[in-house]
Structures are given as C-alpha cells and as structure tokens.
Write a protein that holds these residues in place. Sequence first.
Motif: not given
Length: 260
Positions: A62-85
């Motif tokens: 339900x979240x979207x990332x594009x070239x125009x995404x701001x910090x708040x939008x990216x923060x919402x994405x990271x709350x839905x997406x886990x990353x294992x390095x």
Amino acid sequence: MIRLDQVVKAFDGRKVLDGISAELEQGRIACLIGPSGCGKTTLLRCMNGLAKLDEGAIRISGCEISAQSNRAELSRVRQEVGFVFQDFQLFPHMTALENIVLAPVQVRGQARAIAEKRGLEWLELVGLGGRGDARPAELSGGQKQRVAIARALALDVKVLLLDEPTSALDPSMRQEVRNVLRDVAKGGLTMLCVTHDMPLVTTLADEIWVLDAGKIVERGDAKTVLSAPQSPVARRYLSSKLTGQSPPEEATSLPQEPSA
C-alpha cells in the motif's frame, strides 16, 4: 504485495536497473538470482528507499516509492518492509535483545517492556532463546545473521527483503540460516531474497527472478525455472551453479552503487 513498474536506477550515467517491472503476490517468496553485478542488490535497496529511484515506481503493502518520494513517505515504507543485510549490520555495543528492541521502541513507539517480551519471542523463533544478553562479538556468524533476521521481523513487517543472507557464512552456518528462513516462511510473510545459494533457492523459493544487465530476463515458478530455464542467461547461470564452475564472462558487468 509488491509491484515494480518500469524501475530505473543509474550510476555515473549508466543504467544499473533498466525498466524493471514485476509483481509478487502476498505470501509468496521469490529468489532473485543472476550474474554478479547485474543489479540485484541495487533493486533491493531501491525497494527499501536506501537508493533513490531515477524513474518508475515501486508499490509495497500500500506504500509507493518514486523519484519524488520524501523522507516521511520512505519512513512509512520502512515500517512495512524489513531488510536483512549481507554483513548483519548489528550495533556492536548493544546486546542481541537490544538490537531487536531498538526499532519497535523508537519507530513504533512501543513500550520497552512489551518490546523486550516480543524480542525474546523472536529470539526463540530463530533458535537463540538463551543469547539475548550476548553482544555481536560473542556470537558466531550464523547467530549474528539470525539476530539480524529477528530484528527485521520485530517491526511486524509485511515484506522481508534479504540481501545474500548466507554468503558471509561457512557451510554449517549457512544451513542454520536456511532452517530459520524456512521456519519464518511458514508464517506467510512475503519475501524477496537475493542469493547465489542454490540450496536456499531450491528449498525456499515459490518463484525465481533472473536478472542480467539490469533487466529481468526470466521470471516464473521456481521448479519450472530450475528444471527448464528458457533464457540463455538463466541456463548459463544455473549450469555454472550446478557444476561449481564460474559462469562465462559474457554477462554484462554494471557499475556498482557507491558505498555509503
């Protein structure tokens, strides 16, 4: 759950991701394979907002990332997406439990007592129930990666992205992490995993995406792609992995993302 729409990312004027489009349904697990330097890790980093898109869009839970995404939008994405390095990225001065608790408390605003109780449950899930007080330096590579997986899951994410989760491990530790990921997969989490580890691919993947030169050259059911790959890139790559020989040098090498 995941939709990629004409995703483009370039470094130094050269496209590392060249118009990638694909979808992954909720609860499905895809393994992303292909020659080194073909754009796999860059795609994952774009999906978590760690690298900025140049063109196209990514929609996740339900979240979207594009070239125009701001910090708040990216923060919402990271709350839905886990990353294992690949290299764990644990905080060395914190215990295993503190590493897991940090994000739920600071990002979700969860009460520490609740976060610690849940953190202990996550440690049990990854087979480290008695190591909550251990610092990363006191853990083996396989144990560090299992803590990293628990940390990624602690935000109750909808999607888990994994970048070569077994590549920094010796064979016995790789098996530890494979077992944990199989257990995690039983919970219906949507997962996209970049890997060269074929035993992990064969036991975990519902589908396989094959990348080369920044494009998806083949995508399909895992058993079908493994048994009868259609693209020359997939045939060469899978043949090299099964025989243990290095793939031919005809695969395109792309510029790599600068180090953070």
